[in-house]
Design an enzyme around this catalytic site. Structure first.
Site, PDB file in Angstrom:
ATOM      1  N   GLY A 293       0.633  -1.411   0.404  1.00 55.36           N
ATOM      2  CA  GLY A 293      -0.053   0.165   0.337  1.00 55.36           C
ATOM      3  C   GLY A 293       0.864   1.091   0.089  1.00 55.36           C
ATOM      4  N   SER A 294       0.358   2.543   0.416  1.00 52.24           N
ATOM      5  CA  SER A 294       1.063   3.437   0.695  1.00 52.24           C
ATOM      6  C   SER A 294       2.050   3.404   1.717  1.00 52.24           C
ATOM      7  CB  SER A 294       0.019   4.688   0.544  1.00 52.24           C
ATOM      8  OG  SER A 294      -1.063   4.537  -0.707  1.00 52.24           O
ATOM      9  N   PHE A 295       1.983   2.991   2.072  1.00 58.76           N
ATOM     10  CA  PHE A 295       2.899   3.101   3.622  1.00 58.76           C
ATOM     11  C   PHE A 295       3.781   2.066   4.190  1.00 58.76           C
ATOM     12  CE2 PHE A 295      -1.047   5.795   4.423  1.00 58.76           C
ATOM     13  CZ  PHE A 295      -0.627   7.021   4.455  1.00 58.76           C
ATOM     14  N   ALA A 296       2.861   0.572   3.322  1.00 59.84           N
ATOM     15  CA  ALA A 296       3.950  -0.368   3.490  1.00 59.84           C
ATOM     16  C   ALA A 296       3.639  -1.536   2.538  1.00 59.84           C
ATOM     17  CB  ALA A 296       3.162  -0.691   5.039  1.00 59.84           C
ATOM     18  N   LYS A 297       5.128  -2.351   2.213  1.00 59.64           N
ATOM     19  CA  LYS A 297       4.736  -3.519   1.783  1.00 59.64           C
ATOM     20  C   LYS A 297       4.209  -4.966   3.169  1.00 59.64           C
ATOM     21  CE  LYS A 297       8.471  -2.701  -1.024  1.00 59.64           C
ATOM     22  NZ  LYS A 297       9.482  -2.512  -2.237  1.00 59.64           N
ATOM     23  N   VAL A 298       3.405  -6.136   2.467  1.00 60.43           N
ATOM     24  CA  VAL A 298       2.935  -7.315   3.044  1.00 60.43           C
ATOM     25  C   VAL A 298       3.886  -8.367   3.078  1.00 60.43           C
ATOM     26  CG1 VAL A 298       0.820  -9.134   3.887  1.00 60.43           C
ATOM     27  CG2 VAL A 298       0.813  -6.144   3.576  1.00 60.43           C
TER      28      VAL A 298
ATOM     29  N   ASP B 170     -12.296   5.571  11.558  1.00 55.57           N
ATOM     30  CA  ASP B 170     -12.595   6.293   9.355  1.00 55.57           C
ATOM     31  C   ASP B 170     -12.469   4.944   8.720  1.00 55.57           C
ATOM     32  OD1 ASP B 170     -13.067   7.743   7.824  1.00 55.57           O
ATOM     33  OD2 ASP B 170     -11.442   8.354   7.240  1.00 55.57           O
TER      34      ASP B 170
END
Length: 315
Positions: free
Chosen positions: A35-40, A108
């Site tokens: 995603g925008s903040f991390a890799k899985v 959210d």
């Protein structure tokens, strides 16, 4: 007692697991998603064979396999979901959000944050969220902006301080389940125009056969947070409880284990195969603090439970 599985991981499993490096007790495998903040990344724990990851320098959130897939895919596949199914999912979502709020987490929510397990139950996954003190949920306001504009409450788009009622705006996701579309859309995309549509309640077209459900949804999509119902109030509404004998359950917090509650079989295997002392295991479990020992215990407890279930099924 039923015979317990061996903790020895077959060497074939370790050799056959495709990986690029080893970090501590884990083999790091392929990238599953990013995603925008991390890799899985996929990881395999060498000691138990469980696919999970934890290092001394980083904390990773490990989730169960959600065999039912993505709720977004379910909606796209069917175009729109049946009202009774939406009611069931919404009850689960509100109950889960109530639990989050008890622990001071404001999420959210959006459709992409909902997965389905193999029993067709909602599982909420985390993108961005915010925290405040649980005892000040009704008093303290937050200011950090988070969330996707199409799903974000008006107060977020207006860069105003906000509280837990931003999660009640998850009525956007409920609308998407019922209709297959989002309630507020702007083409080409423009945040100011999107915000204005929310404030003016200029909602997308609604099928006539879901009027009762829409009435409930519209109560959640109240642009003024002071007039918007709380999660608790929403859970008391007639539509959400139609066809159910009980109102949505408020999830109870897990209590610390006492020494008598600790599974003796798991305890024995952890001391014999993993080398932990009895005292450090008991100390970790009774203090209920995140740690390697706590993770091992619950992973093995789940593994033994699945194994015993398989033995029973084979009889």
């Amino acid at each position: 007692r039923l015979p317990l599985p061996s903790l020895k991981v077959p060497r074939e499993l370790l050799r056959s697991f495709p990986h690029s490096k080893r970090v501590g007790s884990y083999l790091i495998g392929k990238m599953i998603n990013k995603g925008s903040f991390a890799k899985v990344m996929e990881g395999l724990h060498i000691g138990t064979g469980e696919k999970t990851l934890e290092t001394e320098n980083s904390y990773y959130m490990v989730m169960e396999l959600c065999a039912g897939g993505d709720l977004m895919d379910r909606i796209c596949e069917r175009k729109r979901l049946e009202e009774r199914e939406v009611r069931r999912y919404t009850r689960q979502i509100l109950s889960a959000v109530d639990h989050l709020h008890k622990h001071g987490v404001v999420h959210d929510l959006k459709i992409e944050n909902f997965l389905l397990d193999d029993h067709n139950n909602i599982k909420i996954v985390f993108g961005l969220s915010n925290t405040l003190k649980p005892d000040s949920l009704s008093l303290e306001l937050l200011s950090t902006q988070c969330g996707s504009p199409a799903y974000a409450a008006p107060e977020l788009l207006a860069h105003k301080k906000y509280g837990p009622k931003v999660d009640v705006w998850s009525g956007v996701s409920m609308f998407a389940m019922l209709t297959g579309t989002l309630p507020f859309t702007v083409e080409p995309f423009n945040i100011k125009q999107l915000h204005q549509k929310m404030v003016n309640r200029e909602i997308s077209s609604i099928p006539t056969d879901i009027s009762k459900a829409v009435s409930f949804v519209m109560s959640l999509l109240e642009p003024d947070p002071d007039k918007r119902p709380s999660v608790r109030a929403a859970m008391e509404e007639k539509w959400i409880n139609e066809g159910f004998a009980k109102k949505p359950l408020h999830t109870l917090s897990h209590k610390n284990l006492s020494p008598e509650d600790v599974d003796s079989s798991v305890l024995a295997d952890m001391t014999e195969a993993l080398g932990y002392s009895l005292s450090e295991i008991i100390h970790a479990l009774t203090n209920n603090r995140p740690s390697n020992i706590m993770a091992y215990y619950h992973l093995l407890l789940g593994k033994f439970a699945r194994s015993q279930k398989g033995v029973r099924a084979g009889k």
